[in-house]
Write an enzyme that holds these catalytic residues in place. Structure first.
Site: not given
Ligand code: M6R
Length: 606
Positions: A2, A27, A74, A98-99, A479, A483, A486, A502, A601
């Site tokens: 958060c 966050r 969050w 936060n935590g 990736e 993408k 998400e 497989h 994020k």
């Molecule tokens: O801040 P970071 O690069 O360590 O974050 C890692 C992942 O949480 C981040 O790449 C996440 O997978 C993204 N939302 C992907 O788009």
């Protein structure tokens, strides 16, 4: 994870708290709230959902206190409702957190037995009741917080204010970042320096286990033993201007379009363009003799690291172990003495990555980090930082940070290769030249996105989407799937093309789109065979390739024509179409592209 803020001000602080929270929405954005001390009493406003809901609430019911704390959430413990939103409070104390308080169940049971009534499902509420309990026993606010901190287990950053105290705020940090800002007769707290940028550029980073007592005159910091300590104030580079979307509809679109520029900045940092060579900072060990490289990261950053493995093994001929941070940290992986561990992270605050960094450090590894936020905890705990110059990335879906991570890792692989004599100077110069072509190759792809809109129109009707790639394109397949998942909420999986037979091939029928990352490289013919296996089962193939569409030898549902790049730089260039496919699909599905549901994020919890 958060975002938390605090202001010990000389005028009403509610609007400044909201401004600071806006910078921390990356966050989390499940709910938001603030509390202030007004006429000696604590007042609070909270709202479910985005910060704008809290802003509306504050228009109807303003808060006028000069000292206050704020939170953007969050959700970890308890649903994202207003009741569970921070700040949590009793009549005596209000807390933002936060935590995760790991022993909150035990604390809750013990406090309930003593007559405390809990109103929320959160772990944080235990902190409020503990402080209140200590104050009820006769301790002053500072001693009550000290006594409480001793009873907490887990990871936390806390900001705390008290009824009747308009010249006191307390802060504590264990496992979650927290920074103190120094103003003119005002003091600030924030999860990062960006939150405080409009108010001050003079900041003090709290260290693990620190707690601090803030008044209008400054901050007194204590270490985990309770001894007073000096923590230097430093000048923050955080920019006070909130980055805007420019003429783009979403931050994600803007960030995709910024890639030619930010990749150029990153290249400029690592390349001697005139000489055509790579220069990286001294990592403090002899690169020629390191026995192994270990790479660890999460999510998109992990996929960047996986491409890095291919490059380092190919160009530097040193074995690379890679694992997702949340796995590596717990499997007690043996690490070779004198090894180099590389951590990749946009935010530099990801809890699993940070914990794995510490594990590797304890096990004798030299630590390098590829980070976008140079003031982050991961950067500060590394022996050497390999920065990405992507600038602030606001969209939750990582785009420009990913391609800049790839750029930094590509440069590092070449430098390592040269240090080990695995590539000669002529090869280095030739590959540097290829890297310098990348910004233009990406810019050329961004001039017309109409084919992505048409493709998105088809993809949005899908139930499942498969992505395939071989070699360096395999991480890109994963990736691409991440993408799409998400931001569009469509189910997608990325596979190594050779793995299809497989198991995953069972999923293929006439309605499953199969997106194939297929640059013409040494493995292209094998990928073509895999496309034919898909075609034979009626799958809808989307080929992303610089080969012409007839090379697939089968019917394609779509062909995304790519520029011809060197196979070394293909992963950076091919990142763009997979970003655009996900972006346009999400736009057509009407999702919240920049702040997709359930995500944040920066992920600062396990
Ligand atoms: O801040 P970071 O690069 O360590 O974050 C890692 C992942 O949480 C981040 O790449 C996440 O997978 C993204 N939302 C992907 O788009």
């Amino acid at each position: 994870m958060c975002g938390i803020v605090g202001i010990l001000g000389t005028k009403p602080v509610a609007l400044d708290l909201v401004d600071a929270l806006r910078r921390l929405e990356y966050r989390g954005y499940d709910s938001a709230g603030i509390a202030t001390v007004e006429n000696g009493r604590l007042g609070r406003r909270r709202a479910e959902g985005k910060l704008r809901n809290l802003e509306h609430r504050l228009v109807e019911e303003p808060l006028k206190g000069h000292v206050g704390i704020g939170h953007t959430r969050w959700a970890t413990h308890g649903r994202p409702t207003e009741r569970n939103a921070h700040p949590h409070m009793s009549p005596r104390v209000s807390v933002v957190h936060n935590g995760i308080i790991e022993n909150f169940r035990e604390l809750r049971e013990a406090l309930t037995a003593k007559g405390h009534v809990f109103e929320t499902e959160t772990d944080t509420e235990a902190v409020v009741h503990l402080i209140t309990h200590e104050m009820d026993k006769g301790l002053g606010p500072v001693d009550a917080v000290k006594a409480t901190l001793k009873q907490l287990e887990g990871a936390f950053a806390l900001a705390i204010i008290f009824a009747g105290q308009d010249n006191l705020m307390m802060a504590a940090r264990l496992g979650s970042p927290l920074v103190i800002g120094h103003g003119e007769g005002e003091m600030y707290l924030g999860s990062d320096a960006i939150a405080l940028a409009p108010f001050t550029d003079t900041v003090t980073y709290l260290e693990e286990g620190d707690f601090a007592v803030l008044s209008h005159n400054g901050a007194q910091v204590f270490d985990k033993s309770g001894a007073p300590v000096e923590r230097n104030a430093v000048k923050s580079q955080a920019n006070a201007l909130l980055v805007d979307k420019g003429n783009h509809r979403h931050f994600m679109a803007k960030e995709i379009h910024e890639q030619p520029e930010v990749i150029s900045h990153t290249l400029a940092h690592y390349l001697d363009m005139a000489d055509g060579t790579v220069r990286i900072p001294d990592v403090g060990i002899d690169l020629a003799t390191i026995p192994r490289v270990t790479i660890s990261a999460c999510g998109t950053a992990y996929y960047a690291g996986l491409v890095g493995k291919y490059w380092i093994e190919r160009f530097a001929r040193v074995p690379v172990e890679i694992d997702i941070a949340s796995e590596l940290r717990y499997r007690e992986a043996p690490l070779p003495p004198g090894g180099l561990a590389i951590f990749v992270s946009q935010s530099g605050e990801t809890a699993d990555t940070l914990a794995t960094l510490r594990y590797c450090k304890e096990n004798g590894q030299r630590i390098a980090s590829v980070v976008n936020v140079r003031t982050s905890t991961i950067a500060r705990e590394s022996d050497v930082v390999l920065p990405t110059l992507a600038g602030p990335e606001i969209g939750v879906a990582s785009t420009k940070a990913f391609t800049c991570q790839l750029t930094a890792l590509a440069c590092f692989a070449l430098a390592l290769g040269r240090a080990r004599g695995a590539i000669d100077e002529a090869t280095e110069r030739a590959l540097v030249k290829e890297l310098m072509e990348v910004p233009r190759q990406i810019a050329n792809q961004l001039t017309d996105e109409s084919q992505y809109e048409a493709l998105a129109h088809q993809l949005m009707k899908s139930r499942d989407v498969l992505y395939l790639g071989r070699g360096q394109s395999y991480p890109l397949a994963m990736e691409g799937a991440l993408k799409l998942k998400e931001i569009s909420y469509l189910h997608a999986e990325g596979y190594a093309a050779g793995e299809l037979k497989h198991g995953p091939i069972a999923l293929i029928d006439e309605i499953v789109p199969v997106i194939v990352v297929a640059p013409v490289d040494a493995l292209f013919d094998k990928t073509v065979s895999n496309m034919q296996e898909v075609a034979a089962r009626g799958g809808q193939i989307v080929m992303i390739s610089n080969a012409d569409e007839n090379s697939a030898g089968c019917q394609l549902a779509a062909h995304i024509a790519m520029p011809t790049a060197h196979d070394f730089t293909n992963p950076i260039v091919y990142a763009v179409p997979i970003q655009l496919i996900a972006y346009h699909t999400a736009v057509q599905m009407g999702t919240d592209v920049d702040q997709p549901r359930n995500l944040a994020k920066s992920v600062t919890v396990e």
